[in-house]
Scaffold this active site. Sequence first.
Site, PDB file in Angstrom:
ATOM      1  N   CYS A  25     -12.070  73.435 -26.442  1.00 55.30           N
ATOM      2  CA  CYS A  25     -13.044  73.004 -27.448  1.00 55.30           C
ATOM      3  C   CYS A  25     -12.301  72.485 -28.668  1.00 55.30           C
ATOM      4  O   CYS A  25     -11.399  73.136 -29.180  1.00 55.30           O
ATOM      5  CB  CYS A  25     -13.928  74.197 -27.827  1.00 55.30           C
ATOM      6  SG  CYS A  25     -15.058  73.862 -29.198  1.00 55.30           S
ATOM      7  N   CYS A  36     -13.171  75.069 -31.909  1.00 56.89           N
ATOM      8  CA  CYS A  36     -12.654  76.443 -32.028  1.00 56.89           C
ATOM      9  C   CYS A  36     -11.400  76.683 -31.193  1.00 56.89           C
ATOM     10  O   CYS A  36     -10.789  77.746 -31.293  1.00 56.89           O
ATOM     11  CB  CYS A  36     -13.731  77.461 -31.672  1.00 56.89           C
ATOM     12  SG  CYS A  36     -14.125  77.580 -29.914  1.00 56.89           S
ATOM     13  N   CYS A  52     -19.965  75.017 -25.969  1.00 55.49           N
ATOM     14  CA  CYS A  52     -18.899  76.012 -26.023  1.00 55.49           C
ATOM     15  C   CYS A  52     -19.518  77.369 -26.350  1.00 55.49           C
ATOM     16  O   CYS A  52     -20.273  77.498 -27.319  1.00 55.49           O
ATOM     17  CB  CYS A  52     -17.877  75.621 -27.087  1.00 55.49           C
ATOM     18  SG  CYS A  52     -16.625  76.891 -27.402  1.00 55.49           S
ATOM     19  N   CYS A  95     -18.266  78.655 -30.094  1.00 53.08           N
ATOM     20  CA  CYS A  95     -18.726  78.122 -31.387  1.00 53.08           C
ATOM     21  C   CYS A  95     -19.991  77.272 -31.289  1.00 53.08           C
ATOM     22  O   CYS A  95     -20.430  76.724 -32.283  1.00 53.08           O
ATOM     23  CB  CYS A  95     -17.613  77.303 -32.036  1.00 53.08           C
ATOM     24  SG  CYS A  95     -17.262  75.744 -31.183  1.00 53.08           S
ATOM     25  N   CYS A 154     -13.415  70.570 -14.623  1.00 53.33           N
ATOM     26  CA  CYS A 154     -13.740  71.797 -13.910  1.00 53.33           C
ATOM     27  C   CYS A 154     -13.756  72.933 -14.934  1.00 53.33           C
ATOM     28  O   CYS A 154     -12.699  73.397 -15.372  1.00 53.33           O
ATOM     29  CB  CYS A 154     -12.689  72.015 -12.821  1.00 53.33           C
ATOM     30  SG  CYS A 154     -13.123  73.274 -11.632  1.00 53.33           S
TER      31      CYS A 154
END
Length: 164
Positions: free
Chosen positions: A128, A131, A80, A83, A151
């Site tokens: 995510c 976060c 991510c 974070c 995707c």
Amino acid sequence: MTHERRRFLTMAGTGAAAFALFGCRGATANPPEHFEVTLTDAQWKAKLSPAAYRTLRHEATETPFTSPLNDEHRAGIFSCAGCALPAYSSKTKFDSGTGWPSFWQPLPGAVRTRVDGSLGFTRTEVHCRRCGGHLGHVFDDGPKPTGKRYCMNGVALTFKAGAA
């Protein structure tokens, strides 16, 4: 000619009404999620690039075929961009032909999903779990073994080469 015009307008009106009533229904509101990493909007804006901020924090979608991660084929981990939580292994990446980095499975415990009805039809949004950053969407047209296509927006991810 008047009869055909009236028929056309009736059909168009009926279609528009049906779309408004049934096609744009939002999902049932869920209780707000709580995340381990929380920043103010100003802090997110200062931390992220403008494109990553729009995508991760405001659910924008990057233009297809613009992310260098779409063509990333080395072994490694995609994390991510908000974070740094590891989210996908290169072992599950595949070329979906869609223009976005695609994976058939996230790393265990890396992502959460929720219903997204923002375009007038239902999709499954992927974010995510640490976060809450918007990563992309998951579809049921991927390869074996899962049949899933995660995707993802490349701008919402970072890549670190190495063991996957």
